[in-house]
Enzyme design. Structure first.
Site, mmCIF file in Angstrom:
data_model
loop_
_atom_site.group_PDB
_atom_site.id
_atom_site.type_symbol
_atom_site.label_atom_id
_atom_site.label_comp_id
_atom_site.label_asym_id
_atom_site.label_seq_id
_atom_site.Cartn_x
_atom_site.Cartn_y
_atom_site.Cartn_z
ATOM 1 N N HIS A 65 0.869 11.232 8.219
ATOM 2 C CA HIS A 65 0.713 12.070 7.034
ATOM 3 C C HIS A 65 -0.621 12.817 7.095
ATOM 4 C CE1 HIS A 65 -0.214 12.505 2.542
ATOM 5 N NE2 HIS A 65 0.662 13.447 2.840
ATOM 6 N N CYS A 91 -3.798 4.944 2.141
ATOM 7 C CA CYS A 91 -4.297 6.229 1.626
ATOM 8 C C CYS A 91 -3.296 6.905 0.697
ATOM 9 C CB CYS A 91 -4.636 7.159 2.787
ATOM 10 S SG CYS A 91 -5.977 6.556 3.822
ATOM 11 N N HIS A 92 -2.029 6.979 1.107
ATOM 12 C CA HIS A 92 -1.037 7.690 0.308
ATOM 13 C C HIS A 92 0.288 6.932 0.178
ATOM 14 C CE1 HIS A 92 -3.856 10.784 1.810
ATOM 15 N NE2 HIS A 92 -3.841 11.115 0.540
ATOM 16 N N GLY A 93 0.322 5.680 0.648
ATOM 17 C CA GLY A 93 1.476 4.825 0.397
ATOM 18 C C GLY A 93 2.646 4.952 1.351
#
Length: 185
Positions: free
Chosen positions: A125, A149-151
């Site tokens: 990502h 960080c963003h799952g």
């Protein structure tokens, strides 16, 4: 008549000498060109420190089934995981139609070494380092890796299953140089 034979022999010898001089001059110029061009081409080769970083050897003999380690290659984290049969079975039972980036476990491992999963530890990502390689770290909803960080959630084959990551964790080029040593790069 003797003078005619000597003259023609002299011309013949003169032509032969001239040919030899031309061949010698062209050969000398060729050797000189190589002597000039070779250092110029050689200076474009990578330096020794760059070559040293281009591959890394990992001793996998101490990695127990179900365990994984973090190492580095080209200044990037690498996860080396020794999958247990249950993790392999779980990865193989997932239909490819459910995957965002469809790849089988067999495509991500080497033949005969299906229990060894080697991936770059960089989330696809935004480049964070996922958790799940070290003991006690969260492994996400699918038992593989979890990017805090963003799952993004990865399964046991390091394939993206949930979250914003568009691709699976990257499998670097690697070879088994023996039963206990892997060379990455």
């Amino acid at each position: 008549m003797a003078s005619e034979t000597e003259t023609s022999a002299g011309i013949e010898d003169g032509v032969r000498r001239r040919d030899f001089i031309n061949i010698a001059a062209v050969s000398f110029a060729g050797v000189g060109s190589v002597a000039v061009v070779l250092p110029l081409v050689n200076q474009m080769n990578p330096s020794a420190d760059v070559l040293a970083l281009s591959s890394t050897e990992i001793d996998i003999s101490a990695i127990q089934p179900g365990q994984s380690i973090k190492t580095s290659w080209r200044k990037q984290p690498v996860f080396v995981r020794n999958l247990v049969p249950a993790e392999i079975a779980e990865a193989n039972k997932v239909p490819l139609s459910e995957l965002r980036d469809p790849e089988t476990l067999a495509e991500r491992t080497k033949v005969g070494k299906e229990n060894w999963l080697i991936t770059l530890g960089v989330c696809t990502h935004l480049g964070c380092v996922p958790l799940g390689a070290a003991e006690g770290e969260p492994r996400g909803d699918f038992g593989g890796y979890f990017c805090p960080c963003h799952g993004s959630h990865y399964d046991t084959a390091a394939r993206i299953r949930k979250g914003p990551a568009p691709k699976n964790l990257v499998v670097p080029p690697y070879d088994f140089t023996s039963d206990t040593v892997v060379t990455i790069g």
